[in-house]
Scaffold this motif. Structure first.
Motif, short mmCIF file in Angstrom:
data_model
loop_
_atom_site.label_atom_id
_atom_site.label_comp_id
_atom_site.label_asym_id
_atom_site.label_seq_id
_atom_site.Cartn_x
_atom_site.Cartn_y
_atom_site.Cartn_z
N LEU A 279 -50.74 -20.78 1.83
CA LEU A 279 -49.69 -19.12 2.99
C LEU A 279 -48.03 -19.71 2.60
CD1 LEU A 279 -52.16 -18.73 5.50
CD2 LEU A 279 -51.91 -17.17 3.72
N THR A 280 -47.92 -20.91 2.97
CA THR A 280 -46.52 -21.43 2.96
C THR A 280 -45.71 -21.46 1.85
OG1 THR A 280 -47.62 -23.57 3.20
CG2 THR A 280 -46.85 -22.60 5.03
N GLU A 281 -46.22 -21.61 0.99
CA GLU A 281 -45.80 -21.68 -0.48
C GLU A 281 -44.97 -20.02 -0.85
OE1 GLU A 281 -48.21 -23.69 -3.11
OE2 GLU A 281 -47.22 -25.05 -3.03
N ASP A 282 -46.23 -19.19 -0.31
CA ASP A 282 -46.04 -17.65 -0.53
C ASP A 282 -44.60 -17.25 -0.44
OD1 ASP A 282 -47.41 -15.00 -1.32
OD2 ASP A 282 -47.68 -14.81 0.76
N ILE A 283 -44.58 -17.23 1.10
CA ILE A 283 -43.60 -17.77 2.10
C ILE A 283 -42.39 -17.77 0.91
CG2 ILE A 283 -42.17 -17.39 4.35
CD1 ILE A 283 -44.86 -16.83 5.00
N GLU A 284 -41.89 -19.41 0.64
CA GLU A 284 -40.87 -19.69 0.03
C GLU A 284 -40.91 -20.11 -0.62
OE1 GLU A 284 -42.07 -24.13 2.43
OE2 GLU A 284 -42.51 -23.91 0.56
N GLN A 285 -41.81 -18.96 -1.48
CA GLN A 285 -41.50 -18.84 -3.57
C GLN A 285 -41.20 -17.40 -3.07
OE1 GLN A 285 -45.11 -20.01 -4.89
NE2 GLN A 285 -44.54 -22.55 -4.59
N ARG A 286 -41.72 -16.40 -2.23
CA ARG A 286 -41.21 -14.79 -2.07
C ARG A 286 -41.82 -14.29 -3.00
NH1 ARG A 286 -36.26 -14.44 0.79
NH2 ARG A 286 -36.45 -12.24 0.57
N THR A 287 -43.48 -14.73 -3.20
CA THR A 287 -44.10 -13.61 -3.72
C THR A 287 -44.67 -12.74 -2.92
OG1 THR A 287 -45.71 -15.80 -3.72
CG2 THR A 287 -44.08 -15.67 -5.62
N PHE A 288 -45.08 -13.63 -1.27
CA PHE A 288 -45.56 -12.15 -0.36
C PHE A 288 -46.88 -11.66 -0.97
CE2 PHE A 288 -40.29 -12.15 0.14
CZ PHE A 288 -40.78 -12.95 1.19
N ASN A 289 -47.95 -12.31 -1.08
CA ASN A 289 -49.13 -11.63 -1.30
C ASN A 289 -49.85 -11.98 -0.73
OD1 ASN A 289 -48.74 -11.58 -4.94
ND2 ASN A 289 -49.23 -13.41 -4.62
N TYR A 290 -49.56 -13.07 0.77
CA TYR A 290 -50.24 -12.69 1.73
C TYR A 290 -49.34 -12.48 3.27
CZ TYR A 290 -53.27 -15.58 -1.58
OH TYR A 290 -54.13 -15.87 -2.56
N ILE A 291 -49.30 -11.16 2.58
CA ILE A 291 -47.53 -11.00 4.30
C ILE A 291 -49.10 -10.10 5.07
CG2 ILE A 291 -45.71 -12.19 3.83
CD1 ILE A 291 -44.74 -9.47 2.89
#
Length: 422
Positions: free
Chosen positions: A288-300
């Motif tokens: 979840l944190t990598e999803d935000i850091e990498q700006r993929t936003f698959n889990y927001i």
């Protein structure tokens, strides 16, 4: 400088009283708290920070609903021991201000959603009656009643709690603003609190002591208290960004009988100890944190988070279980039930893959680092979540001091600061 005498009701670990003490303008006569863990922490804080040698006498660990005994004393009680009571403790000292707020669970929107009867039968709906009994007994110049936003829509027994409260306050000889939602609902982020937290702050004035109480109240909410707002909102990074990282370990270990999944804090910062997390949860946090850091936003989105929860745990939930704090935003509200789990308060650094520590929760609530929490980890999380942020409390105390000053309401007329309620 005049110092005003204060009683703190439902004091918890002292979020309100700590802010009032910081101003140097108030003397804490007594505090009442019925849970032993927060009371123990409050006593320790008063002794170690504020040098109050008789803190154990000033903090009454007792059930405020037993109001007559609270006043006159109790003895041989299996739960609360013995005590001389508030009357003897206060003696002939004048009480200028009473502060506090009853437990908020029965007013909270989340609590009402979880309870099958909307918490209409919860005894905590009526704890304000005990609060007002203390007010009637000591007749302060003013009192502060703090609670959650949900109290504005709570209807225990089918009657709006605000209507019940207003009636009780007026019968006791006190006045509050006519529209609590418009005037008394405060956004704490505007006062430098790095956390989304809206609270109802009711200031009640003893009508017989003010010539123009309605004008004083309106001025308090729309000029005096706003003087202490901050131009820039504080963020999660401002609050916890400088704390040492606590990283996952390759193999779990035990220390003093406690199981750990992360490295300990090498700098021995009080209460900055990692919670234990399973490998499954560590993996979820990292994802979840990598999803935000990498700006993929698959889990927001809520639906994506609910699917992830089901995928990882095999369970279903009507609400999403996970939330990652954002470095450059304010935290979501720090709640009392943080003691149960930290899934909705995940640290934003993917390297750490964990929920926030007690110290991080305390910083997001603006407790100073020299406030050391001395109870169990669960109790510490709970009392921090229940507290009023001390930084806001200090600003509230400064604003109220102006209102209590002699001739304040006359001053309003002299400078032309007369307002009409909307």
């Amino acid at each position: 400088m005049t110092k005003y005498n204060v009683i703190d009701l439902f004091a918890g670990c002292g979020g309100l009283s700590d802010g009032f003490k910081k101003t140097g303008m108030y003397n804490l006569l007594a505090a009442v708290e019925w849970e032993k863990a927060p009371a123990t922490n409050l006593i320790n804080r008063l002794e170690t920070k504020w040098g109050i040698a008789d803190a154990r006498a000033r903090v009454l660990v007792f059930d405020i609903q037993r109001t007559n005994e609270l006043f006159s004393g109790w003895s041989d009680d299996k739960i609360y021991g013995s005590n001389q009571g508030l009357d003897k403790l206060i003696g002939d000292k004048k009480v200028d201000l009473i502060i506090g707020g009853p437990p908020c669970q029965a007013y909270s929107l989340a609590g009402r959603i979880r309870d099958e009867n909307g918490m209409k039968d919860d005894y905590r709906n009526y704890l304000f009656e005990s609060f007002i009994k203390v007010v009637k007994k000591y007749r302060p110049k003013a009192f502060v009643f703090e609670n959650v936003q949900g109290m504005l829509s709570a209807k225990p027994g089918g009657i709006p709690v605000t209507k019940l409260i207003r009636k009780e306050f007026e019968e006791a000889g006190y006045i509050i603003v006519n529209d609590l939602k418009e005037h008394a609902l405060i956004d704490f982020t505007e006062f430098g609190i790095p956390q989304k937290r809206n609270r109802v702050i009711i200031l009640a004035l003893r009508k017989s002591l003010f010539k123009y109480p309605e004008k004083v109240l309106f001025d308090f909410y729309h000029r005096v208290l706003p003087m202490y707002k901050e131009d820039k909102k504080s963020t999660v990074k401002d609050a916890i960004g400088d704390l040492p990282p606590l990283l996952p370990v390759d193999e779990e270990y035990k220390q003093n009988g406690r199981k750990y999944s992360h490295t300990p804090c090498e700098f021995k910062i009080p209460n900055h100890e990692p919670r234990y997390h399973s490998q499954r949860d560590i993996g979820i946090f990292k994802l979840l944190t990598e999803d935000i850091e990498q700006r993929t936003f698959n889990y927001i989105s809520t639906e994506a988070l609910k699917r992830l929860y089901t995928e990882k745990t095999g369970k279903t939930s009507n609400v999403h279980k996970y939330y990652v704090l954002r470095w450059n935003e304010q935290s979501n509200t720090i709640p009392a039930h943080l003691y149960k789990d930290g899934l909705r308060h995940i640290h934003p650094d993917s390297r750490q893959a964990r929920s926030i520590t007690v110290r991080e929760a305390a910083r997001l609530q603006t407790f100073d680092d020299d406030y050391e929490f001395i109870s169990s980890t669960s109790d510490n999380y709970k009392m921090i979540g229940n507290a009023v942020p001390p930084k806001f409390s200090e600003k509230l105390a400064l604003a109220i001091y102006k209102v209590l000053a002699n001739g304040y309401d006359e001053y309003l007329l002299e400078v032309g600061k007369t307002y009409s309620e909307k």
